[in-house]
Enzyme design. Structure first.
Site, mmCIF file in Angstrom:
data_model
loop_
_atom_site.group_PDB
_atom_site.id
_atom_site.type_symbol
_atom_site.label_atom_id
_atom_site.label_comp_id
_atom_site.label_asym_id
_atom_site.label_seq_id
_atom_site.Cartn_x
_atom_site.Cartn_y
_atom_site.Cartn_z
ATOM 1 N N CYS A 9 0.849 -1.199 0.000
ATOM 2 C CA CYS A 9 0.000 0.000 0.000
ATOM 3 C C CYS A 9 0.887 1.254 0.000
ATOM 4 O O CYS A 9 2.115 1.178 0.105
ATOM 5 C CB CYS A 9 -0.953 -0.023 1.201
ATOM 6 S SG CYS A 9 -0.211 0.503 2.751
ATOM 7 N N ASP A 35 2.438 14.543 7.697
ATOM 8 C CA ASP A 35 1.195 14.347 6.949
ATOM 9 C C ASP A 35 1.181 15.326 5.772
ATOM 10 O O ASP A 35 1.527 16.502 5.919
ATOM 11 C CB ASP A 35 -0.010 14.579 7.864
ATOM 12 C CG ASP A 35 -1.298 14.061 7.249
ATOM 13 O OD1 ASP A 35 -1.868 13.096 7.797
ATOM 14 O OD2 ASP A 35 -1.741 14.627 6.220
ATOM 15 N N HIS A 51 2.910 -4.155 7.475
ATOM 16 C CA HIS A 51 1.532 -3.761 7.148
ATOM 17 C C HIS A 51 0.498 -4.411 8.069
ATOM 18 O O HIS A 51 0.392 -5.622 8.150
ATOM 19 C CB HIS A 51 1.203 -4.125 5.696
ATOM 20 C CG HIS A 51 -0.167 -3.690 5.300
ATOM 21 N ND1 HIS A 51 -0.427 -2.471 4.708
ATOM 22 C CD2 HIS A 51 -1.374 -4.283 5.451
ATOM 23 C CE1 HIS A 51 -1.718 -2.356 4.501
ATOM 24 N NE2 HIS A 51 -2.320 -3.450 4.953
ATOM 25 N N ASN A 92 -7.388 6.356 13.695
ATOM 26 C CA ASN A 92 -8.712 6.212 13.088
ATOM 27 C C ASN A 92 -8.884 4.777 12.630
ATOM 28 O O ASN A 92 -7.970 4.185 12.060
ATOM 29 C CB ASN A 92 -8.850 7.141 11.871
ATOM 30 C CG ASN A 92 -9.025 8.593 12.286
ATOM 31 O OD1 ASN A 92 -9.684 8.882 13.282
ATOM 32 N ND2 ASN A 92 -8.446 9.500 11.529
ATOM 33 N N GLY A 98 -13.492 7.888 9.644
ATOM 34 C CA GLY A 98 -12.932 8.506 8.439
ATOM 35 C C GLY A 98 -11.566 7.981 8.060
ATOM 36 O O GLY A 98 -10.761 8.710 7.470
ATOM 37 N N HIS A 103 -3.590 1.343 6.319
ATOM 38 C CA HIS A 103 -2.326 0.891 6.915
ATOM 39 C C HIS A 103 -2.296 1.588 8.263
ATOM 40 O O HIS A 103 -2.326 2.838 8.315
ATOM 41 C CB HIS A 103 -1.141 1.294 6.027
ATOM 42 C CG HIS A 103 0.211 0.871 6.542
ATOM 43 N ND1 HIS A 103 1.111 0.147 5.781
ATOM 44 C CD2 HIS A 103 0.828 1.102 7.735
ATOM 45 C CE1 HIS A 103 2.218 -0.067 6.479
ATOM 46 N NE2 HIS A 103 2.067 0.518 7.677
ATOM 47 N N HIS A 105 -1.958 3.642 11.399
ATOM 48 C CA HIS A 105 -1.140 4.839 11.609
ATOM 49 C C HIS A 105 -1.655 5.634 12.795
ATOM 50 O O HIS A 105 -2.846 5.614 13.099
ATOM 51 C CB HIS A 105 -1.101 5.719 10.354
ATOM 52 C CG HIS A 105 -2.456 6.066 9.814
ATOM 53 N ND1 HIS A 105 -3.173 5.216 9.007
ATOM 54 C CD2 HIS A 105 -3.226 7.169 9.956
ATOM 55 C CE1 HIS A 105 -4.324 5.780 8.680
ATOM 56 N NE2 HIS A 105 -4.382 6.969 9.252
HETATM 57 P P1 5GP Z 1 -6.742 8.629 8.074
HETATM 58 O O1 5GP Z 1 -7.936 9.456 7.717
HETATM 59 O O2 5GP Z 1 -6.664 7.364 7.260
HETATM 60 O O3 5GP Z 1 -6.625 8.392 9.555
HETATM 61 O O4 5GP Z 1 -5.493 9.529 7.716
HETATM 62 C C1 5GP Z 1 -4.676 9.339 6.612
HETATM 63 C C2 5GP Z 1 -3.735 10.537 6.557
HETATM 64 O O5 5GP Z 1 -2.722 10.247 5.639
HETATM 65 C C3 5GP Z 1 -4.407 11.829 6.107
HETATM 66 O O6 5GP Z 1 -4.247 12.817 7.116
HETATM 67 C C4 5GP Z 1 -3.689 12.181 4.803
HETATM 68 O O7 5GP Z 1 -3.464 13.560 4.652
HETATM 69 C C5 5GP Z 1 -2.384 11.404 4.929
HETATM 70 N N1 5GP Z 1 -1.856 10.935 3.659
HETATM 71 C C6 5GP Z 1 -2.514 10.219 2.699
HETATM 72 N N2 5GP Z 1 -1.690 9.923 1.669
HETATM 73 C C7 5GP Z 1 -0.479 10.451 1.991
HETATM 74 C C8 5GP Z 1 0.779 10.470 1.307
HETATM 75 O O8 5GP Z 1 0.964 9.941 0.214
HETATM 76 N N3 5GP Z 1 1.808 11.111 1.946
HETATM 77 C C9 5GP Z 1 1.654 11.684 3.183
HETATM 78 N N4 5GP Z 1 2.719 12.291 3.709
HETATM 79 N N5 5GP Z 1 0.488 11.687 3.843
HETATM 80 C C10 5GP Z 1 -0.578 11.081 3.252
HETATM 81 ZN ZN ZN Z 2 0.794 -1.005 3.995
#
Ligand code: 5GP
Ligand code: ZN
Length: 124
Positions: A9, A35, A51, A92, A98, A103, A105
């Site tokens: 991913c 982020d 992962h 989350n 949301g 993956h 985090h």
């Molecule tokens: P979630 O809503 O899944 O908890 O948060 C995912 C976070 O990953 C979001 O705040 C989004 O801005 C960040 N994000 C998604 N794709 C990328 C990426 O390719 N690079 C970085 N640095 N952040 C990402």
């Molecule tokens: Zn992954």
């Protein structure tokens, strides 16, 4: 013949440094980066290098991983000088929270006054 190909991913690829990111920290277990769409002055993501799609995938004998992620987040908060003023750690999981990236985090968010958790929650 077994197929050893496993699709990685976006966060797997960031941890492998195959997709560029603003790297903050790395050890043998976790990778931390900025982020791409920050919601506060400091907005970092701490991810396991391995992962797992979500927190409920972590087995009883793997909880050290969650402790390690939180400890690293706390050290990064100190490094970013937001430990005294405060910060929020968010995992989350699923659509109501949301979760966009499947993956596991941890968001480390701070550097300014954050909105109350009581806001914008639909209790219906
Ligand atoms: P979630 O809503 O899944 O908890 O948060 C995912 C976070 O990953 C979001 O705040 C989004 O801005 C960040 N994000 C998604 N794709 C990328 C990426 O390719 N690079 C970085 N640095 N952040 C990402
Ligand atoms: Zn992954």
């Amino acid at each position: 013949m077994t197929n050893s190909y496993v699709k990685l991913c976006v966060f797997c690829n960031i941890a492998l440094e195959k997709i560029p990111s603003e790297k903050i920290f790395s050890d043998e277990i976790v990778f931390a980066f900025k982020d791409i769409n920050p919601v506060a002055k400091t907005h970092l993501l701490i991810i396991p290098k391995k992962h797992y799609s979500k927190i409920s995938e972590i087995k009883d004998n793997q909880t050290y991983l969650l402790g390690h992620i939180i400890k690293i987040a706390s050290k990064l908060a100190i490094k970013n000088k937001i430990s005294k003023t405060g910060y929020r750690l968010i995992f989350n999981q699923g659509k109501d929270a949301g979760q966009e990236v499947d993956h596991l985090h941890c968001h480390l968010i701070g550097g300014s006054k954050l909105s109350s958790l009581n806001q914008n929650n639909n209790l219906e």
